[in-house]
Motif scaffolding. Sequence first.
Motif, PDB file in Angstrom:
ATOM      1  N   LEU A  51       0.822  -1.205   0.000  1.00 15.55           N
ATOM      2  CA  LEU A  51       0.000   0.000   0.000  1.00 15.55           C
ATOM      3  C   LEU A  51       0.860   1.261   0.000  1.00 15.55           C
ATOM      4  CD1 LEU A  51      -2.918   1.078   0.191  1.00 15.55           C
ATOM      5  CD2 LEU A  51      -2.708   0.956   2.682  1.00 15.55           C
ATOM      6  N   ALA A  52       2.093   1.145   0.479  1.00 16.85           N
ATOM      7  CA  ALA A  52       2.975   2.317   0.544  1.00 16.85           C
ATOM      8  C   ALA A  52       3.230   2.898  -0.842  1.00 16.85           C
ATOM      9  CB  ALA A  52       4.301   1.936   1.209  1.00 16.85           C
ATOM     10  N   ARG A  53       3.527   2.045  -1.801  1.00 19.54           N
ATOM     11  CA  ARG A  53       3.793   2.535  -3.154  1.00 19.54           C
ATOM     12  C   ARG A  53       2.542   3.145  -3.780  1.00 19.54           C
ATOM     13  NH1 ARG A  53       8.622   1.014  -5.317  1.00 19.54           N
ATOM     14  NH2 ARG A  53       9.819  -0.519  -4.136  1.00 19.54           N
ATOM     15  N   VAL A  54       1.397   2.509  -3.547  1.00 20.37           N
ATOM     16  CA  VAL A  54       0.145   3.023  -4.102  1.00 20.37           C
ATOM     17  C   VAL A  54      -0.148   4.411  -3.544  1.00 20.37           C
ATOM     18  CG1 VAL A  54      -2.346   2.661  -4.260  1.00 20.37           C
ATOM     19  CG2 VAL A  54      -0.786   0.722  -4.491  1.00 20.37           C
ATOM     20  N   LEU A  55      -0.011   4.561  -2.233  1.00 19.43           N
ATOM     21  CA  LEU A  55      -0.281   5.856  -1.604  1.00 19.43           C
ATOM     22  C   LEU A  55       0.744   6.899  -2.020  1.00 19.43           C
ATOM     23  CD1 LEU A  55      -1.390   4.923   2.030  1.00 19.43           C
ATOM     24  CD2 LEU A  55      -2.793   5.833   0.180  1.00 19.43           C
ATOM     25  N   ALA A  56       1.984   6.464  -2.198  1.00 23.36           N
ATOM     26  CA  ALA A  56       3.015   7.405  -2.625  1.00 23.36           C
ATOM     27  C   ALA A  56       2.699   7.947  -4.016  1.00 23.36           C
ATOM     28  CB  ALA A  56       4.383   6.737  -2.618  1.00 23.36           C
ATOM     29  N   LEU A  57       2.297   7.070  -4.922  1.00 26.23           N
ATOM     30  CA  LEU A  57       1.954   7.510  -6.272  1.00 26.23           C
ATOM     31  C   LEU A  57       0.702   8.377  -6.259  1.00 26.23           C
ATOM     32  CD1 LEU A  57       2.683   4.267  -8.342  1.00 26.23           C
ATOM     33  CD2 LEU A  57       3.957   6.419  -8.388  1.00 26.23           C
ATOM     34  N   ALA A  58      -0.298   7.971  -5.451  1.00 30.65           N
ATOM     35  CA  ALA A  58      -1.516   8.777  -5.343  1.00 30.65           C
ATOM     36  C   ALA A  58      -1.192  10.148  -4.762  1.00 30.65           C
ATOM     37  CB  ALA A  58      -2.550   8.056  -4.484  1.00 30.65           C
ATOM     38  N   GLY A  59      -0.327  10.181  -3.750  1.00 32.92           N
ATOM     39  CA  GLY A  59       0.067  11.454  -3.170  1.00 32.92           C
ATOM     40  C   GLY A  59       0.825  12.320  -4.157  1.00 32.92           C
ATOM     41  N   ALA A  60       1.678  11.693  -4.964  1.00 28.91           N
ATOM     42  CA  ALA A  60       2.423  12.447  -5.974  1.00 28.91           C
ATOM     43  C   ALA A  60       1.477  13.091  -6.983  1.00 28.91           C
ATOM     44  CB  ALA A  60       3.414  11.529  -6.690  1.00 28.91           C
ATOM     45  N   VAL A  61       0.460  12.334  -7.396  1.00 35.65           N
ATOM     46  CA  VAL A  61      -0.524  12.876  -8.339  1.00 35.65           C
ATOM     47  C   VAL A  61      -1.300  14.018  -7.693  1.00 35.65           C
ATOM     48  CG1 VAL A  61      -2.641  12.360  -9.620  1.00 35.65           C
ATOM     49  CG2 VAL A  61      -0.746  10.730  -9.633  1.00 35.65           C
ATOM     50  N   PHE A  62      -1.716  13.814  -6.440  1.00 35.03           N
ATOM     51  CA  PHE A  62      -2.467  14.850  -5.728  1.00 35.03           C
ATOM     52  C   PHE A  62      -1.650  16.126  -5.622  1.00 35.03           C
ATOM     53  CE2 PHE A  62      -3.672  17.188  -1.958  1.00 35.03           C
ATOM     54  CZ  PHE A  62      -5.059  17.244  -2.052  1.00 35.03           C
ATOM     55  N   LEU A  63      -0.377  16.001  -5.231  1.00 33.58           N
ATOM     56  CA  LEU A  63       0.471  17.176  -5.086  1.00 33.58           C
ATOM     57  C   LEU A  63       0.685  17.873  -6.420  1.00 33.58           C
ATOM     58  CD1 LEU A  63       3.151  15.825  -2.580  1.00 33.58           C
ATOM     59  CD2 LEU A  63       1.384  17.531  -2.130  1.00 33.58           C
ATOM     60  N   ALA A  64       0.832  17.091  -7.494  1.00 40.53           N
ATOM     61  CA  ALA A  64       1.005  17.697  -8.815  1.00 40.53           C
ATOM     62  C   ALA A  64      -0.252  18.463  -9.228  1.00 40.53           C
ATOM     63  CB  ALA A  64       1.329  16.618  -9.850  1.00 40.53           C
ATOM     64  N   VAL A  65      -1.423  17.878  -8.958  1.00 42.24           N
ATOM     65  CA  VAL A  65      -2.683  18.561  -9.271  1.00 42.24           C
ATOM     66  C   VAL A  65      -2.819  19.821  -8.415  1.00 42.24           C
ATOM     67  CG1 VAL A  65      -5.202  18.373  -9.140  1.00 42.24           C
ATOM     68  CG2 VAL A  65      -3.850  16.475 -10.044  1.00 42.24           C
ATOM     69  N   TYR A  66      -2.455  19.715  -7.140  1.00 43.05           N
ATOM     70  CA  TYR A  66      -2.506  20.871  -6.244  1.00 43.05           C
ATOM     71  C   TYR A  66      -1.571  21.970  -6.751  1.00 43.05           C
ATOM     72  CZ  TYR A  66      -3.187  23.283  -1.777  1.00 43.05           C
ATOM     73  OH  TYR A  66      -3.529  24.191  -0.811  1.00 43.05           O
ATOM     74  N   GLY A  67      -0.395  21.556  -7.237  1.00 46.77           N
ATOM     75  CA  GLY A  67       0.541  22.526  -7.789  1.00 46.77           C
ATOM     76  C   GLY A  67      -0.010  23.227  -9.017  1.00 46.77           C
ATOM     77  N   LEU A  68      -0.675  22.463  -9.883  1.00 46.84           N
ATOM     78  CA  LEU A  68      -1.299  23.062 -11.062  1.00 46.84           C
ATOM     79  C   LEU A  68      -2.388  24.053 -10.664  1.00 46.84           C
ATOM     80  CD1 LEU A  68      -1.620  20.037 -13.527  1.00 46.84           C
ATOM     81  CD2 LEU A  68      -0.201  22.079 -13.826  1.00 46.84           C
ATOM     82  N   GLN A  69      -3.176  23.692  -9.652  1.00 49.94           N
ATOM     83  CA  GLN A  69      -4.229  24.592  -9.187  1.00 49.94           C
ATOM     84  C   GLN A  69      -3.632  25.887  -8.624  1.00 49.94           C
ATOM     85  OE1 GLN A  69      -6.352  22.132  -6.384  1.00 49.94           O
ATOM     86  NE2 GLN A  69      -7.700  21.270  -7.953  1.00 49.94           N
ATOM     87  N   ALA A  70      -2.520  25.754  -7.913  1.00 50.38           N
ATOM     88  CA  ALA A  70      -1.863  26.940  -7.371  1.00 50.38           C
ATOM     89  C   ALA A  70      -1.366  27.841  -8.495  1.00 50.38           C
ATOM     90  CB  ALA A  70      -0.704  26.529  -6.457  1.00 50.38           C
ATOM     91  N   TRP A  71      -0.807  27.238  -9.531  1.00 54.18           N
ATOM     92  CA  TRP A  71      -0.323  28.039 -10.664  1.00 54.18           C
ATOM     93  C   TRP A  71      -1.483  28.686 -11.426  1.00 54.18           C
ATOM     94  CZ3 TRP A  71       4.193  24.587 -12.880  1.00 54.18           C
ATOM     95  CH2 TRP A  71       5.334  24.813 -12.087  1.00 54.18           C
ATOM     96  N   ARG A  72      -2.626  27.997 -11.477  1.00 53.09           N
ATOM     97  CA  ARG A  72      -3.804  28.600 -12.097  1.00 53.09           C
ATOM     98  C   ARG A  72      -4.285  29.797 -11.277  1.00 53.09           C
ATOM     99  NH1 ARG A  72      -8.428  24.389 -13.442  1.00 53.09           N
ATOM    100  NH2 ARG A  72      -9.370  26.363 -14.067  1.00 53.09           N
ATOM    101  N   ARG A  73      -4.259  29.654  -9.945  1.00 55.30           N
ATOM    102  CA  ARG A  73      -4.646  30.784  -9.093  1.00 55.30           C
ATOM    103  C   ARG A  73      -3.678  31.952  -9.262  1.00 55.30           C
ATOM    104  NH1 ARG A  73      -5.198  26.767  -5.054  1.00 55.30           N
ATOM    105  NH2 ARG A  73      -3.313  27.577  -4.021  1.00 55.30           N
ATOM    106  N   ALA A  74      -2.416  31.627  -9.548  1.00 58.05           N
ATOM    107  CA  ALA A  74      -1.414  32.677  -9.715  1.00 58.05           C
ATOM    108  C   ALA A  74      -1.697  33.546 -10.934  1.00 58.05           C
ATOM    109  CB  ALA A  74      -0.022  32.056  -9.833  1.00 58.05           C
ATOM    110  N   LEU A  75      -2.481  33.010 -11.876  1.00 53.61           N
ATOM    111  CA  LEU A  75      -2.836  33.773 -13.070  1.00 53.61           C
ATOM    112  C   LEU A  75      -4.090  34.616 -12.864  1.00 53.61           C
ATOM    113  CD1 LEU A  75      -2.227  31.013 -15.784  1.00 53.61           C
ATOM    114  CD2 LEU A  75      -0.686  32.876 -15.106  1.00 53.61           C
TER     115      LEU A  75
END
Length: 217
Positions: free
Chosen positions: A79-103
Amino acid sequence: MSLPLSTTAPLAMSVVLQGLALGLGLIVAIGAQNAFVLRQGLRREHVGSVVLFCALADALLICAGVMGMAQALGERPGLARVLALAGAVFLAVYGLQAWRRALQSHRLQAAAGGIGAGRGAVLAQAAAFTLLNPHVYLDTVLLVGSMGAQQPAALRGWFVAGASGASLLWFGLLGFGARRLAPWFARPKAWQVLDALIGATMFALSALLVRHVVLGF
């Protein structure tokens, strides 16, 4: 997994900074809780109690998340690898949302007027803004908890300290620095720069999780 002291000491600061960066990246946003803390700071009304409550609530949720996720991952290693990958995707999406807010143009405003309330009523409002927000559980228990649980056992406390320190630092700045910082928070440009930095931080943490998966835990 335990680490010798000579190995733990150099890694501790790195883990603290990871927790601090993740905590700040998730908590620094325009929202009802931040506006409430800023309002109490502007009114100078029970500021210490509000800051302490919000910071302690986050710390308890983070501790519960890390301990609970650590047990879950210990019982289910895959489960560690699954959660790590899910967390990586979540953080990347969160980062994209932050950059969208920056515009876009946003600002954080809080009225300083109104009739003063008792400490109990103010803390009840703080509890509502903190604990009735479903995102707080996603952020602290699931995301921060799963990332902290993947640290070696000897370093999990350092990660929790960093992530919890982010809440104390941010709420302290909002509450006690409200009078000086309110004009800054009301400037859309300031939040655009902040969101750009948050986006970069989230992408860096996402890459770190992917690195853990590729190189192994």
